[in-house]
Design an enzyme around this catalytic site. Sequence first.
Site, PDB file in Angstrom:
ATOM      1  N   HIS A 125       0.821  -1.219   0.000  1.00 12.27           N
ATOM      2  CA  HIS A 125       0.000   0.000   0.000  1.00 12.27           C
ATOM      3  C   HIS A 125       0.853   1.267   0.000  1.00 12.27           C
ATOM      4  CE1 HIS A 125      -3.547  -2.488   1.797  1.00 12.27           C
ATOM      5  NE2 HIS A 125      -3.391  -2.686   0.508  1.00 12.27           N
ATOM      6  N   CYS A 133       6.460  12.731  -8.021  1.00 12.84           N
ATOM      7  CA  CYS A 133       5.952  13.874  -8.761  1.00 12.84           C
ATOM      8  C   CYS A 133       4.842  13.404  -9.700  1.00 12.84           C
ATOM      9  CB  CYS A 133       7.080  14.518  -9.555  1.00 12.84           C
ATOM     10  SG  CYS A 133       6.527  15.952 -10.510  1.00 12.84           S
ATOM     11  N   ALA A 242       1.783  -9.466  19.113  1.00 12.85           N
ATOM     12  CA  ALA A 242       2.903  -9.693  18.209  1.00 12.85           C
ATOM     13  C   ALA A 242       4.230  -9.466  18.937  1.00 12.85           C
ATOM     14  CB  ALA A 242       2.792  -8.754  17.004  1.00 12.85           C
TER      15      ALA A 242
HETATM   16 ZN   LIG Z   1       8.571  16.975 -11.013  1.00 12.85          ZN
END
Ligand SMILES: [Zn+2]
Length: 258
Positions: A125, A133, A242
Site C-alpha cells: 500500500h 511527482c 505480536a
Molecule cells: Zn517533477
Amino acid sequence: MSEPTLPPELVEALQGVRSVGAITGAGISAESGIPTYRGVGGIYDDPEEGHSTVEALSGPTLLRDPDRTWRAVAALARHTIDATPNAAHHALARMEQALERFVLLTQNVDGLHRIAGSRNVIDIHGDVLATRCTSCETRTRLTRVELAALDATPPCPDCNAHLRPDAVLFEELLDPRKVLRMQEAFYREPPDLVLVVGTSAMFPYIAEPVHVAARCGRLTIEVNPEPTPLTNVVGTSLRGPAGVYVPLLAAALGADGD
Ligand SMILES: [Zn+2]
C-alpha cells in the site's frame, strides 16, 4: 501467570525453516501506538475530517483538491509522529539477517519495518513518507516532522508540479510492480514458513499467499489476539500480542535478540 511459550512441536518444525515470507497489518503497528484504521478511536474518527477522511484520502479527491488530501495525510502523520518500532518489528528484522531468504509483505504505510532494519519489504500500500511527482520522475522522502507540518500540496523540487504521496489511496489500484514482486516471492516457490502478523487479511491479495502456502504443505502461522478468516487456513494460530510471539518465533528460527 506463566510466560507465553511456543508449542514444542512447533519449535521442532521451525528448525528446518530456511525461508520465511512474513505478512503484516495494522495489528503490529497498533502495538507501537499507531491507531488501527477503523473503529472507535481509529484514525478515521479524526474530528477534523470525521467520516470524510476516507473521501479525503481517495484518488478522486487527490485529483480534484490535492491540498485536502495532503492535509488528511498530514493529520495521519501527526498521530504517528512519535511511534517507534516495537519488539515484533525488530524480531522480523533479525529473522531477515538470520535466514537464507526472507520477504516481508506489509499493508502498513508507516515505514516502521524499514526503520527497524527490514530491507526486503514489499509495502503493497506504499509508504506515506515517500512522494512522487505527478509530472516528472522525481521521487523524494519527507521526514515525519515535515509531513506532519504540511498544510498544502508540496511542490516537486525539480519541476514545481504537484507531489503526491507514494501510497495507494482509496479507489486507486495497487502498483503492478509490487504485485509482481509479491507473486514472485510467494507463489513461484512458496517460502518454508508463511507468518501472518496482526492482520485479518480482508484483502484477497493478502490472504491468497497464505492459502497457496497451506496448499503446498508449507508451515503457516498466524499471530493475532483474535480469530481471523485465516484461522481455519493456517497450521498454527498464536493468540496474543505480536510483541511477545514474534520474538519467540525469531528465537526458534535462530534469530535471537541482542
Ligand atoms: Zn517533477
